[in-house]
Design an enzyme around this catalytic site. Structure first.
Site, PDB file in Angstrom:
ATOM      1  N   GLU A 103       0.814  -1.220   0.000  1.00  0.00           N
ATOM      2  CA  GLU A 103       0.000   0.000   0.000  1.00  0.00           C
ATOM      3  C   GLU A 103       0.848   1.271   0.000  1.00  0.00           C
ATOM      4  O   GLU A 103       0.324   2.358  -0.203  1.00  0.00           O
ATOM      5  CB  GLU A 103      -0.968   0.005   1.183  1.00  0.00           C
ATOM      6  CG  GLU A 103      -0.336   0.190   2.546  1.00  0.00           C
ATOM      7  CD  GLU A 103      -1.373   0.103   3.668  1.00  0.00           C
ATOM      8  OE1 GLU A 103      -2.488  -0.387   3.434  1.00  0.00           O
ATOM      9  OE2 GLU A 103      -1.038   0.528   4.782  1.00  0.00           O
ATOM     10  N   CYS A 173       8.838  -3.562  -3.768  1.00  0.00           N
ATOM     11  CA  CYS A 173       9.299  -2.192  -3.451  1.00  0.00           C
ATOM     12  C   CYS A 173      10.699  -2.227  -2.839  1.00  0.00           C
ATOM     13  O   CYS A 173      11.420  -1.234  -2.868  1.00  0.00           O
ATOM     14  CB  CYS A 173       8.313  -1.478  -2.524  1.00  0.00           C
ATOM     15  SG  CYS A 173       7.950  -2.345  -1.007  1.00  0.00           S
TER      16      CYS A 173
HETATM   17 ZN   LIG Z   1       6.351  -0.903  -0.352  1.00  0.00          ZN
END
Ligand SMILES: [Zn+2]
Length: 210
Positions: A103, A173
């Site tokens: 998120e 990420c």
């Molecule tokens: Zn992340």
């Protein structure tokens, strides 16, 4: 005049409620519009044959697949069966695929979930554990909350306490941007009831390495 803090909160709440009131097809239309704007802002040629349908393609994917777990109507239907054979040990479903979305960066979290429970008279169809995982994963998530949500979901639908969920996942990420370290894995667990006892906890982690 700037709106006050409470007014801002009210505006935010009304906006949130309005978003929740959108039907899936209205959400798709709105997301396609906004995603097209993002692509345009990036300087992409929206008349290009390869790109022109991307906003609608992404919007449908977000609503129907990537974030389908935000819509309570997509919750899996759960069937429980009587535990006729009085099996009273742990039941462990291992290596359930997890495809979720961070998120903070909106990039994938990919991993495996392991779910264990001890029956209190009823058992759940094994594939329902996969469906619960799928439903809870398909939201903007952080791994810690995803792990807890799956455990709480199972506790609630089975009305039991003895539930354990372990997730091992790679966050793109971390792997594909920022520090760019591919291959790091994050492990989380949510243990409840008898799984908090040393013996059951050890048995669980021993079974996970079999
Ligand atoms: Zn992340």
């Amino acid at each position: 005049m700037q709106p006050s803090h409470t007014e801002l909160q009210l505006i935010e709440r009304l906006e949130e409620e309005a978003v929740q009131l959108l039907t899936p097809s209205e959400q798709i239309e709105a997301i396609a519009y906004h995603f097209g704007k993002i692509m345009q802002t990036l300087g992409l040629d929206m008349d290009n044959d390869s790109l022109k349908d991307t906003p609608m393609r992404v919007a449908k994917m977000y609503v129907n697949e990537t974030f389908m777990g935000l819509n309570p109507l997509n919750a899996p239907s759960i069937t429980l069966f009587d535990n006729d054979y009085k099996y009273n040990e742990m039941i462990l479903e291992r290596d359930i695929p997890v495809y979720s979305c961070c998120e903070h960066h909106f990039v994938p979290i990919i991993g495996k979930a392991h779910i264990a429970y001890i029956s209190q008279g009823q058992v759940i169809g094994l594939s329902k554990l996969n469906r619960i995982t799928h439903y809870c994963s398909r939201r903007p998530q952080v791994q810690e909350r995803l792990t807890i949500e799956i455990a709480e979901y199972l506790k609630q639908v089975m009305n039991i306490e003895d539930v354990a969920v372990v997730i091992k996942a790679e966050h793109l990420c971390v792997a594909s941007r920022g520090v760019n370290h591919a291959g790091c894995q994050t492990l989380t667990s949510s243990l409840h009831g008898r799984f908090l006892e040393d013996a059951k906890r050890s048995e669980l982690f021993a079974m996970l390495t079999l």
